[in-house]
Design a protein around this motif. Structure first.
Motif, PDB file in Angstrom:
ATOM      1  N   PHE A  75       0.766  -1.085   0.098  1.00 21.13           N
ATOM      2  CA  PHE A  75       0.079   0.091  -0.040  1.00 21.13           C
ATOM      3  C   PHE A  75       0.947   1.271   0.111  1.00 21.13           C
ATOM      4  CE2 PHE A  75      -2.289  -3.285   2.129  1.00 21.13           C
ATOM      5  CZ  PHE A  75      -3.609  -3.333   1.718  1.00 21.13           C
ATOM      6  N   MET A  92      -3.005   2.865   9.496  1.00 18.57           N
ATOM      7  CA  MET A  92      -3.594   1.439   9.361  1.00 18.57           C
ATOM      8  C   MET A  92      -3.395   0.518  10.138  1.00 18.57           C
ATOM      9  SD  MET A  92      -2.182  -0.176   5.783  1.00 18.57           S
ATOM     10  CE  MET A  92      -3.104   0.864   4.532  1.00 18.57           C
ATOM     11  N   PRO A 114      -5.952  -6.856   5.999  1.00 21.70           N
ATOM     12  CA  PRO A 114      -6.616  -6.244   4.916  1.00 21.70           C
ATOM     13  C   PRO A 114      -7.360  -7.419   4.395  1.00 21.70           C
ATOM     14  CG  PRO A 114      -4.355  -6.818   4.118  1.00 21.70           C
ATOM     15  CD  PRO A 114      -4.434  -7.026   5.604  1.00 21.70           C
ATOM     16  N   ALA A 164      -8.130  -2.354   2.327  1.00 14.85           N
ATOM     17  CA  ALA A 164      -7.411  -1.946   3.458  1.00 14.85           C
ATOM     18  C   ALA A 164      -8.140  -2.217   4.694  1.00 14.85           C
ATOM     19  CB  ALA A 164      -7.117  -0.371   3.294  1.00 14.85           C
TER      20      ALA A 164
END
Length: 214
Positions: free
Chosen positions: A99, A109, A113, A177
Motif C-alpha cells: 500500500f 492503518m 486487509p 485496506a
C-alpha cells in the motif's frame, strides 16, 4: 598749495591700504580648525546566516497498539496498490501486497486487509477469501508516498485434490485496506480454487511498515 593737496591724497591712500590689510588679516584669523567638515559615521550590521533544512525520504512508522497518532485511517481513495517481490517454499508463494499513501497528509492503518481471488478488476470472487494469521500488531502511520504491506501466503492448487479445489483461472486480488469498505484490485494471474479445499488457498498477515517480505 598744490604740494599740500598731493601730500594729503597720498596720506589718504596709504591709510586706506592699511585698513584693508588689517581687515584681511582679521578674516583669515577667523577661519580655523573648527570650520573643517565633520566626519560621517557609518554603522554596519551582519545579517544572520540563512537557516537550512533537510528533507528525509518518507517512511512508514509503527506505533504502539491502539495509537494512530491522530492520523486518519488510510482509505482506498488515497492508496495505490501493488505486488512486491516474494518468495516460494514447499508449495506456497509469499506475496507482499504493498500500500502506498498517495494523499497529501499522513494516514494510519492497523490489522489485516481483506484479500480474495477475482476473475478481473471488476470480476467475480473465486473461492474463499484469505484467512487471517498472526496477531493484529501495531498501528502503522504512512507519511505521504510512504508504504506499508501485508504478506499473502498463496497455496499452489496442485497440492489440493482437484474435485475439492475445482481449479479456476484468476486475474488478481481484490483487496480491502483494514477497516475500509472500498475495494482495490491488483493484477496477479494464476489459478485458484473455486471449490472448498481442506485448507486455505490464501492466508494474510497483518499490515507492517515497509515493502514487506515473508
Amino acid at each position: 598749495m598744490r604740494m599740500n593737496q598731493r601730500t594729503v591724497a597720498r596720506g589718504l591712500l596709504a591709510g586706506a591700504g592699511l585698513v584693508a590689510a588689517v581687515l584681511l588679516t582679521a578674516c583669515q584669523g577667523s577661519s580655523g580648525a573648527g570650520s573643517s567638515p565633520s566626519s560621517l559615521s557609518v554603522s554596519s550590521t551582519t545579517a544572520p546566516a540563512p537557516t537550512t533544512t533537510s528533507s528525509a525520504a518518507p517512511t512508514a512508522t509503527a506505533t504502539q497498539p491502539g495509537g494512530s497518532g491522530g492520523n486518519g485511517e488510510c482509505k482506498a481513495a488515497n492508496l495505490k496498490l501493488s505486488v512486491g517481490s516474494g518468495d516460494a517454499a514447499a508449495g506456497h508463494f509469499y506475496v507482499p501486497i504493498v500500500f502506498t499513501n498517495t494523499g497529501s497528509t499522513s494516514c494510519s492503518m492497523r490489522g489485516w486487509p481483506g484479500v480474495s481471488y477475482v476473475t478481473g478488476d471488476s470480476g467475480s470472487q473465486v473461492g474463499q477469501p484469505a484467512k487471517r494469521t498472526g496477531s493484529e500488531g501495531s498501528s502503522v502511520t504512512l507519511a505521504p508516498n510512504a508504504v506499508a504491506s501485508s504478506v499473502v501466503t498463496v497455496t499452489d492448487v496442485a497440492v489440493f485434490d482437484a474435485n475439492s479445489c475445482k481449479p479456476a483461472s484468476v486475474r488478481g486480488f481484490r483487496v480491502y485496506a483494514p477497516d475500509d469498505t472500498a475495494s482495490m484490485f491488483v493484477s496477479r494471474s494464476g489459478t485458484g480454487c473455486a471449490g472448498n479445499p481442506p485448507s486455505p488457498q490464501l492466508q494474510v498477515q497483518t499490515v507492517k511498515a515497509g515493502a514487506g517480505s515473508s
